[in-house]
Design a protein around this motif. Structure first.
Motif, PDB file in Angstrom:
ATOM      1  N   VAL A 427      -8.020 -20.838 -23.691  1.00  0.00           N
ATOM      2  CA  VAL A 427      -6.724 -20.562 -23.073  1.00  0.00           C
ATOM      3  C   VAL A 427      -5.728 -21.549 -23.663  1.00  0.00           C
ATOM      4  O   VAL A 427      -6.009 -22.744 -23.776  1.00  0.00           O
ATOM      5  N   SER A 428      -4.614 -21.028 -24.101  1.00  0.00           N
ATOM      6  CA  SER A 428      -3.588 -21.858 -24.716  1.00  0.00           C
ATOM      7  C   SER A 428      -2.221 -21.336 -24.313  1.00  0.00           C
ATOM      8  O   SER A 428      -2.091 -20.255 -23.740  1.00  0.00           O
ATOM      9  N   GLY A 429      -1.210 -22.106 -24.634  1.00  0.00           N
ATOM     10  CA  GLY A 429       0.147 -21.687 -24.316  1.00  0.00           C
ATOM     11  C   GLY A 429       1.115 -22.836 -24.479  1.00  0.00           C
ATOM     12  O   GLY A 429       0.813 -23.826 -25.163  1.00  0.00           O
ATOM     13  N   LYS A 430       2.248 -22.713 -23.841  1.00  0.00           N
ATOM     14  CA  LYS A 430       3.289 -23.731 -23.944  1.00  0.00           C
ATOM     15  C   LYS A 430       3.799 -24.108 -22.557  1.00  0.00           C
ATOM     16  O   LYS A 430       3.732 -23.316 -21.611  1.00  0.00           O
ATOM     17  N   THR A 431       4.303 -25.338 -22.462  1.00  0.00           N
ATOM     18  CA  THR A 431       5.000 -25.776 -21.251  1.00  0.00           C
ATOM     19  C   THR A 431       6.500 -25.711 -21.574  1.00  0.00           C
ATOM     20  O   THR A 431       6.938 -26.189 -22.631  1.00  0.00           O
ATOM     21  N   ILE A 432       7.260 -25.088 -20.687  1.00  0.00           N
ATOM     22  CA  ILE A 432       8.657 -24.750 -20.962  1.00  0.00           C
ATOM     23  C   ILE A 432       9.559 -25.245 -19.846  1.00  0.00           C
ATOM     24  O   ILE A 432       9.221 -25.156 -18.661  1.00  0.00           O
ATOM     25  N   ASN A 433      10.720 -25.780 -20.227  1.00  0.00           N
ATOM     26  CA  ASN A 433      11.774 -26.127 -19.260  1.00  0.00           C
ATOM     27  C   ASN A 433      12.457 -24.820 -18.860  1.00  0.00           C
ATOM     28  O   ASN A 433      13.176 -24.217 -19.662  1.00  0.00           O
ATOM     29  N   ASN A 434      12.222 -24.372 -17.662  1.00  0.00           N
ATOM     30  CA  ASN A 434      12.719 -23.063 -17.248  1.00  0.00           C
ATOM     31  C   ASN A 434      14.236 -23.016 -17.150  1.00  0.00           C
ATOM     32  O   ASN A 434      14.839 -21.944 -17.219  1.00  0.00           O
ATOM     33  N   ALA A 435      14.879 -24.174 -17.010  1.00  0.00           N
ATOM     34  CA  ALA A 435      16.336 -24.196 -16.899  1.00  0.00           C
ATOM     35  C   ALA A 435      17.011 -24.001 -18.251  1.00  0.00           C
ATOM     36  O   ALA A 435      18.111 -23.451 -18.340  1.00  0.00           O
ATOM     37  N   THR A 436      16.325 -24.430 -19.317  1.00  0.00           N
ATOM     38  CA  THR A 436      16.927 -24.352 -20.653  1.00  0.00           C
ATOM     39  C   THR A 436      16.172 -23.396 -21.576  1.00  0.00           C
ATOM     40  O   THR A 436      16.655 -23.103 -22.675  1.00  0.00           O
ATOM     41  N   SER A 437      14.985 -22.953 -21.145  1.00  0.00           N
ATOM     42  CA  SER A 437      14.107 -22.091 -21.955  1.00  0.00           C
ATOM     43  C   SER A 437      13.606 -22.792 -23.210  1.00  0.00           C
ATOM     44  O   SER A 437      13.119 -22.142 -24.132  1.00  0.00           O
ATOM     45  N   LYS A 438      13.709 -24.103 -23.264  1.00  0.00           N
ATOM     46  CA  LYS A 438      13.209 -24.864 -24.398  1.00  0.00           C
ATOM     47  C   LYS A 438      11.829 -25.424 -24.064  1.00  0.00           C
ATOM     48  O   LYS A 438      11.482 -25.592 -22.898  1.00  0.00           O
ATOM     49  N   VAL A 439      11.049 -25.729 -25.123  1.00  0.00           N
ATOM     50  CA  VAL A 439       9.719 -26.272 -24.890  1.00  0.00           C
ATOM     51  C   VAL A 439       9.836 -27.634 -24.222  1.00  0.00           C
ATOM     52  O   VAL A 439      10.802 -28.369 -24.442  1.00  0.00           O
ATOM     53  N   LEU A 440       8.818 -27.941 -23.414  1.00  0.00           N
ATOM     54  CA  LEU A 440       8.808 -29.187 -22.656  1.00  0.00           C
ATOM     55  C   LEU A 440       7.592 -29.993 -23.095  1.00  0.00           C
ATOM     56  O   LEU A 440       6.451 -29.614 -22.809  1.00  0.00           O
ATOM     57  N   ALA A 441       7.833 -31.059 -23.828  1.00  0.00           N
ATOM     58  CA  ALA A 441       6.743 -31.896 -24.322  1.00  0.00           C
ATOM     59  C   ALA A 441       6.246 -32.838 -23.238  1.00  0.00           C
ATOM     60  O   ALA A 441       6.930 -33.108 -22.250  1.00  0.00           O
ATOM     61  N   GLN A 442       5.023 -33.342 -23.434  1.00  0.00           N
ATOM     62  CA  GLN A 442       4.436 -34.353 -22.559  1.00  0.00           C
ATOM     63  C   GLN A 442       4.303 -33.894 -21.109  1.00  0.00           C
ATOM     64  O   GLN A 442       4.417 -34.681 -20.174  1.00  0.00           O
ATOM     65  N   ALA A 443       4.074 -32.602 -20.900  1.00  0.00           N
ATOM     66  CA  ALA A 443       3.787 -32.091 -19.560  1.00  0.00           C
ATOM     67  C   ALA A 443       2.273 -32.071 -19.366  1.00  0.00           C
ATOM     68  O   ALA A 443       1.524 -31.759 -20.286  1.00  0.00           O
ATOM     69  N   LYS A 444       1.822 -32.409 -18.190  1.00  0.00           N
ATOM     70  CA  LYS A 444       0.393 -32.445 -17.902  1.00  0.00           C
ATOM     71  C   LYS A 444      -0.082 -31.044 -17.528  1.00  0.00           C
ATOM     72  O   LYS A 444       0.548 -30.352 -16.731  1.00  0.00           O
ATOM     73  N   VAL A 445      -1.209 -30.609 -18.121  1.00  0.00           N
ATOM     74  CA  VAL A 445      -1.804 -29.315 -17.805  1.00  0.00           C
ATOM     75  C   VAL A 445      -3.247 -29.559 -17.376  1.00  0.00           C
ATOM     76  O   VAL A 445      -4.011 -30.220 -18.088  1.00  0.00           O
ATOM     77  N   THR A 446      -3.617 -29.032 -16.212  1.00  0.00           N
ATOM     78  CA  THR A 446      -4.957 -29.214 -15.664  1.00  0.00           C
ATOM     79  C   THR A 446      -5.590 -27.864 -15.398  1.00  0.00           C
ATOM     80  O   THR A 446      -4.929 -26.940 -14.915  1.00  0.00           O
ATOM     81  N   ILE A 447      -6.874 -27.723 -15.727  1.00  0.00           N
ATOM     82  CA  ILE A 447      -7.618 -26.494 -15.438  1.00  0.00           C
ATOM     83  C   ILE A 447      -8.865 -26.856 -14.650  1.00  0.00           C
ATOM     84  O   ILE A 447      -9.608 -27.771 -15.009  1.00  0.00           O
ATOM     85  N   ILE A 448      -9.077 -26.158 -13.533  1.00  0.00           N
ATOM     86  CA  ILE A 448     -10.175 -26.458 -12.618  1.00  0.00           C
ATOM     87  C   ILE A 448     -11.056 -25.217 -12.497  1.00  0.00           C
ATOM     88  O   ILE A 448     -10.561 -24.135 -12.159  1.00  0.00           O
ATOM     89  N   GLY A 449     -12.357 -25.372 -12.798  1.00  0.00           N
ATOM     90  CA  GLY A 449     -13.265 -24.233 -12.772  1.00  0.00           C
ATOM     91  C   GLY A 449     -14.026 -24.113 -11.472  1.00  0.00           C
ATOM     92  O   GLY A 449     -14.252 -25.109 -10.762  1.00  0.00           O
ATOM     93  N   SER A 450     -14.444 -22.905 -11.147  1.00  0.00           N
ATOM     94  CA  SER A 450     -15.233 -22.671  -9.944  1.00  0.00           C
ATOM     95  C   SER A 450     -16.610 -23.319 -10.045  1.00  0.00           C
ATOM     96  O   SER A 450     -17.321 -23.421  -9.049  1.00  0.00           O
ATOM     97  N   ASP A 451     -17.004 -23.743 -11.244  1.00  0.00           N
ATOM     98  CA  ASP A 451     -18.266 -24.447 -11.432  1.00  0.00           C
ATOM     99  C   ASP A 451     -18.130 -25.946 -11.209  1.00  0.00           C
ATOM    100  O   ASP A 451     -19.073 -26.698 -11.432  1.00  0.00           O
TER     101      ASP A 451
END
Length: 859
Positions: A427-451
């Motif tokens: 799974v991949s993608g981008k973190t985006i500043n929704n107010a400006t529609s520009k990419v947002l660097a240094q945002a934390k992304v966490t994924i938690i599995g049912s396992d």
């Protein structure tokens, strides 16, 4: 009679008429016709070749050439069939069927682009032929499938295969057993349909990857001089179930399932498995479950869905139950054969009816919730443009075997190994500043599995992130960054049979430093207790506070203008405190939370006293909100560590009397809190950019509370003095019972069953319902389909109660001015607020005790 038989009968009559009219009839032509009609195709092809030089007419010569192509097609020799079809076209054969059969032969040799061209040639003669249009689309789909291998890597087991047929493998100890007609024909005991030996069961043990011991035939009690094959062992390798055609003496005209038991160095005499068979239909291709209690097999029983279907029967002591059709998820109007039931319960089988790449394709179904799932094609390279069938897979589903007559093999049907390609999920993608529609660097992304697994990364300079995840796991995802509302996502890899790449973008909204309404915070009438429906919204606020650990927020509650203002102030304060108490119970530090009840003092519309408004307008004023009032909180448990990307605070601006300093952006809040863009800033809010001087709060009380024994002095107001050690009834805008800040709340293709026309693997003795056989050969007969045709049916507030304001006996109600929040440069106007004064205190100013008319009370 099947259409194919009608076609060949007409063709035979036509050829005979031509020969006799020319006076050129030769014994070899008559013999060829007889052999063809008796399904002795190998012999017929040879006789037709001998007849061609003596045929004078061009039309007759072209037709014989086409018939030679048909002979090779019917014994599954696609390369030779294609060669003779091409010669027939060049010789002027005009029947449209030749283009279809030539294209089919090219497709079977993996020549998909050439096949498309020939199919299109046919469409110039019959432009609306939907079957051929479907074949063209199928070729295009196969080309796409072949661009990316999925599921398995497939290898020809050359040391097992010969120039003859090896097919239908089955696990046996550390090796396999399989069916073969290998060897040189000796004497007259051969299968006239193919011109080859009868088929027997062979065994070989593996000595390493792609290495095998010499294949040896099984016991002579199992292998007769006639056709045996397509076998299946039980889980203990003790009982062998296999298909026998023609009978032990070669005099039978059908196929049956037999069983034999291992008795050490010998096998017991084979005996027929007595599955009820009221139609005297063929039975073959057995596959036994791991516990030995259910057998899957192929039959043309009356009442089936197609030509040959997969059925099953359950063991009942020493007998077997009435067969049950596997149903429409498995069976089609085509032929389904070679079932293999995996220990996991997955059913693998081959079919000409489900959408595939060639003649027979391998499919699988899982049994879930009382029914089979939709059949799934194993695609390339497990399947090819040829016939792919007899698939088996070990218990771990990592190593398997199959048989195929695909182009490039060593013999007619070859055995191939199949090694599972590990499934890969990302799974991949981008973190985006929704107010400006520009990419947002240094945002934390966490994924938690049912396992129980958890992964966390930070998006790079382009805002990109990527995780590798596991099979059969449900995942929750979230993204966060300082000064932004977080965003969430979810995905699941449960039940997937192919690798997959997911793409999820996170859109984060900047947190504005102004009042942000928390939609969904609900209370019962005239009560301050949080309702269950409010928890989800508050949990979202908790997430925001945890993502921004230096924030100090004011939790504000507001009422509408109905009911007494004192009552509204008290109710709103208690409601704000309820929110704070819940947040504290979720381990948010109390020092970061300032409860403030504004009552009706901050209306968002004109619905003040005396103004008629709708319930919706009053509802707009009844709200709970929060606003960031400081960004410099330092936790007592850990040192303050600024996160990457956190901006440095501006130099503090001089504080102005009556103004609550704030900092930060005024951009719209994010969707995570349910605040819509364009939120109105209250009239008395503080301009962005001002900074509140840090003042230690050692009392555990809200910033507005006055400790006992102190004197509060505010410019423009009079001073109220309390005797030391006394506590007024309400010293901080809270009711007497409120909890002050700082406290803690609580024909198959078995042995001898040779696949006829269309590479469909029909048993040599198979006769679909309603069909009259053309002839029998050595006790077997073959049902064929007309050239180029598809079997019929195939589808390639309620107002509250009045609550009087209470005043303790003996006290005098004295108006006390409260500093108003005034923008810089404006004049401060005193606002009166009733204060409860002890009887022993002399007020500086006395106001006559007058009572205003009571208003109906409603939160």
């Amino acid at each position: 009679m099947k259409l194919k038989h009608i076609y060949f009968l007409i063709a035979t009559i036509g050829v005979s008429t031509i020969f006799y009219s020319c006076g050129a009839q030769k014994p070899s032509v008559a013999a060829a016709e007889k052999a063809f009609n008796n399904e002795k195709y190998f012999m017929a092809a040879d006789l037709y070749k001998k007849a061609i030089p003596d045929v004078r007419k061009k039309e007759a010569k072209a037709e014989i050439t086409f018939k030679i192509g048909e002979c090779y097609r019917l014994i599954n020799n696609n390369k030779q069939a294609g060669t003779w079809y091409e010669k027939a076209i060049k010789a002027g054969y005009e029947e449209d069927t030749v283009y279809v059969q030539y294209a089919n032969a090219l497709k079977a040799q993996d020549r998909f682009d050439d096949a498309i061209d020939v199919y299109k040639e046919h469409l110039t003669k019959k432009p609306n032929d939907s079957v051929i249009i479907g074949k063209i689309e199928n070729c295009k789909k196969i080309i796409e499938w072949k661009k990316k291998d999925v599921n398995f890597e497939v290898y020809n087991e050359a040391s097992l295969n010969t120039k003859d047929m090896e097919y239908a493998p089955s696990f046996y100890g550390k090796g396999i057993i399989f069916t073969s007609n290998r060897g040189t024909v000796k004497g007259k005991n051969y299968y006239e349909r193919t011109g080859k030996n009868y088929e027997n069961i062979y065994a070989s043990q593996t000595t390493g990857k792609n290495k095998w011991t010499k294949a040896e035939p099984l016991n002579k009690d199992i292998n007769t001089p006639f056709n045996e094959g397509v076998a299946s062992f039980d889980n203990n390798n003790r009982i062998l179930y296999f298909t026998q055609c023609n009978g032990p003496k070669g005099k039978e005209s059908s196929c049956r399932i037999y069983e034999t038991q291992n008795e050490g160095n010998t096998w017991s005499a084979p005996k027929e498995v007595m599955i009820p068979n009221p139609d005297s239909a063929i039975l073959g291709h057995p596959s036994i479950t791991a516990d030995g209690n259910r057998i899957y097999f192929v039959s043309d029983f009356a009442g089936g869905i197609g030509g040959k279907d997969i059925w099953y029967s359950d063991k009942q002591g020493t007998s077997w139950s009435t067969p049950v059709n596997a149903g429409p998820k498995v069976n089609t109007t085509g032929d389904e054969e070679f079932p293999f039931i995996h220990p996991s319960g997955t059913l693998y089988f081959s079919s000409t009816g489900h959408s595939g790449m060639g003649g027979f394709d391998i499919f699988f179904c899982d049994f879930e919730e009382g029914d089979w799932t939709e059949a799934m094609n194993l695609k390339s390279p497990t399947n090819s443009a040829g016939d792919d069938f007899g698939f088996i897979l070990d218990e771990s589903k990592e190593v398997g075997y199959l048989s195929s007559n695909r182009f490039g093999g060593k013999g007619e049907d070859d055995i191939y190994s199949a090694y599972a390609i590990p499934l890969v999920f990302t799974v991949s993608g981008k973190t985006i500043n929704n107010a400006t529609s520009k990419v947002l660097a240094q945002a934390k992304v966490t994924i938690i599995g049912s396992d129980g697994s958890t992964q966390t990364i930070t998006s790079d300079a382009t805002g990109s992130y990527k995780f590798t995840i596991k099979k059969d796991v449900n995942y929750q995802m979230n993204s966060s960054k300082y000064r932004f509302f977080g965003d969430v996502g979810e995905l699941s890899t449960y039940g997937l049979k192919e690798s997959k790449e997911y793409s999820i973008n996170f859109k984060l909204n900047p947190i504005p430093l102004k009042e942000i309404v928390l939609k969904g915070i609900l209370y019962d009438l005239a009560k301050a207790d949080l309702r269950e429906e409010s928890i989800a919204t508050l949990d979202s606020l908790i997430k925001t506070l945890r993502d921004n650990p230096t924030f100090v927020v004011e939790v504000a509650a507001h009422t509408d203008s109905r009911a007494d203002s004192t009552y509204n102030n008290d109710l709103s304060q208690r409601r704000a405190q309820s929110v704070v108490n819940y947040l504290v119970s979720k381990e948010i530090e109390r020092e970061r939370l300032v409860p403030r009840g504004y009552g009706e003092s901050r209306l968002l519309n004109d619905c003040k006293d005396g103004v008629e408004c709708t319930e919706e307008q009053h509802q707009e004023n009844r709200r709970t909100s929060f606003s960031v009032i400081s960004e410099d909180y330092v936790s007592k448990e850990a040192p303050k560590i600024p996160e990457a990307g956190k901006p440095k605070p501006a130099a503090p601006a001089p504080a102005k009397p009556g103004i609550t300093p704030r900092t930060g952006s005024t951009a719209n809040p994010g969707a995570a809190t349910g605040v819509a863009a364009g939120t109105t800033v209250p009239a008395n809010s503080t301009p962005a950019g001002t900074v509140k001087p840090a003042t230690p709060n050692t009392t555990g009380l809200p910033a507005s509370a006055t400790p006992s024994g102190t004197t509060t002095t505010t410019p423009g107001t009079r001073v109220i003095t309390r005797p030391a050690g006394t506590t007024p009834a309400n010293n901080n805008g809270l009711p007497a019972s409120a909890t002050p800040s700082g406290t803690t709340p609580t024909g198959a293709k078995p042995g001898g069953v040779v696949r006829p026309s269309g590479n469909n693997g029909l048993p040599a003795s198979a006769t679909p319902s309603g069909t009259t056989p053309a002839s029998t050969t050595q006790g077997t007969r073959v049902i064929t389909r007309p050239a180029g045709t598809t079997p019929a049916g195939t589808t390639t507030a309620t107002p509250g109660t009045t609550k009087p304001a209470s005043t303790p006996a003996g006290t005098t109600t004295t108006p006390v001015t409260k500093p108003a929040v005034t923008p810089a440069g404006t004049t401060t106007t005193p606002v009166t607020k009733p204060a409860v004064t002890p009887a022993t205190t002399t007020p500086a100013t006395t106001t006559p005790a007058t009572t205003a008319p009571a208003k109906p009370k409603k939160p």
